[in-house]
Motif scaffolding. Structure first.
Motif, mmCIF file in Angstrom:
data_model
loop_
_atom_site.group_PDB
_atom_site.id
_atom_site.type_symbol
_atom_site.label_atom_id
_atom_site.label_comp_id
_atom_site.label_asym_id
_atom_site.label_seq_id
_atom_site.Cartn_x
_atom_site.Cartn_y
_atom_site.Cartn_z
ATOM 1 N N ARG A 1 1.002 -1.128 -0.064
ATOM 2 C CA ARG A 1 0.102 0.018 0.195
ATOM 3 C C ARG A 1 0.959 1.288 -0.165
ATOM 4 N NH1 ARG A 1 -2.266 -2.055 4.525
ATOM 5 N NH2 ARG A 1 -2.067 -0.045 5.744
ATOM 6 N N GLU B 1 -4.482 1.309 9.143
ATOM 7 C CA GLU B 1 -4.927 0.137 8.489
ATOM 8 C C GLU B 1 -5.418 0.523 7.344
ATOM 9 O OE1 GLU B 1 -6.921 -3.997 8.954
ATOM 10 O OE2 GLU B 1 -8.092 -2.407 9.771
ATOM 11 N N HIS B 2 -5.961 1.626 6.755
ATOM 12 C CA HIS B 2 -6.710 1.984 5.539
ATOM 13 C C HIS B 2 -5.892 3.158 4.920
ATOM 14 C CE1 HIS B 2 -9.621 -1.039 6.275
ATOM 15 N NE2 HIS B 2 -9.939 -0.771 7.343
#
Length: 322
Positions: free
Chosen positions: A2, A118-119
């Motif tokens: 990510r 997390e996102h």
């Protein structure tokens, strides 16, 4: 993954461009650290992330002096600056109750770290420096939730305890704190381990110096372990010492000088074996910092009793870290 494979280079950060730094949390530590960063020698674009409305006045108080800081910008709650950060200091979370273990707030602070990291997709590979306690467990969670490489996520760990030990040896002996090179490993907490076999006085082994008796070394270690308790007898929180440790790390990472300190990082295979762990976890180890790189030092000359205490400290953390 990510995040981008390559973050901003060291040469770009030191060529006059402003360094994007986000401080998460504007409590005792976050506010102290923010002031230190505004006084830092590097050009900085500082972004403070804090959702508590009770912090508005404190932030305004800090912002009023911005014209007096050289090559600095100050922002609040700018998501884009957060995602484009070169450095992120994680100082958000719930403090432990005075007299309780740092481990007592693990559940709440782990949940918060998951919510924050997390996102989110970071544009660069930022350094994330965890300060929130229990710092070893929080750093482990931030690494897991952020998806960043382990060498980009670390905690202040026993860096603070090591400088506290130098202070306490100084106070007991009358020598300057800078005369001592001290090392504390393991948990930043009750099971921390003073490593006197690797500590020095004026560059020479402290254990070989007759000026320092065994009871003096034990007293200094005990004062170090209980430092937070003593501070919080009269103060709401510990903030100045750890904030200075965190700010100094910026200079270490951006400079070309070599520094040997202790930080909470993901253990490598050497320490996993030494500490009888069944998996790698975050805990404080000796590290070398130079030219923006942090490398773990595989020390092979600990005393047997130090290794045993280090193993015990590691086992306490391993039981809590998922």
């Amino acid at each position: 993954m990510r995040h981008r494979k390559n973050g901003i280079g060291l040469e770009q950060l030191t060529s006059g461009n402003k360094i994007n730094i986000t401080v998460l949390g504007f409590g005792y530590v976050g506010s102290s650290l923010s002031l230190l960063l505004l006084n830092n020698k590097h050009p900085i674009r500082l972004n403070v992330m804090e959702t508590n409305p009770k912090s508005v006045g404190a932030f305004l108080d800090l912002a009023h002096g911005i014209s007096l800081y050289d090559r600095k910008e100050l922002h609040v709650n700018q998501e884009e600056l957060f995602l484009n950060a070169d450095f992120i200091y994680y100082a958000a979370g719930i403090p432990n109750i005075h007299g309780s273990s740092r481990l007592s707030t693990a559940k709440q602070n782990l949940a918060l770290s998951k919510e924050i990291f997390e996102h989110r997709n970071f544009v660069k590979n930022p350094y994330i420096i965890a300060i929130t306690n229990p710092v070893d467990i929080v750093a482990n969670a931030v690494h897991k939730n952020s998806g960043l490489p382990s060498d980009r996520v670390f905690g202040t760990g026993t860096f603070l305890d090591s400088v506290r030990l130098a202070y306490n040896l100084s106070s007991l002996s009358g020598y300057n704190a800078s005369d001592f090179g001290t090392m504390v490993l393991g948990e930043h907490g009750n099971s921390q381990v003073p490593i006197y076999s690797q500590s020095t006085f004026k560059g020479k082994a402290i254990l070989k110096n007759s000026k320092f008796r065994k009871q003096d070394l034990e007293k200094a270690a005990d004062l170090t372990k209980n430092a937070a308790f003593q501070i919080r007898e009269t103060q709401a929180a510990t903030s100045y010492g750890v904030s200075k440790c965190a700010e100094v790390l910026l200079d270490y990472l951006l400079g070309d000088e070599e520094h040997f300190i202790t930080l909470s990082m993901l253990s490598n295979d050497y320490y996993r074996t030494l500490l009888s762990l069944n998996r790698n976890i975050y805990l404080s180890m000796p590290v070398r910092i130079k030219n923006g790189q942090i490398s773990i030092i595989d020390r092979k000359d600990f005393l047997e009793q130090e290794i045993m205490a280090y193993q015990k400290s590691a086992s306490i953390l391993a039981e809590i870290i998922e």
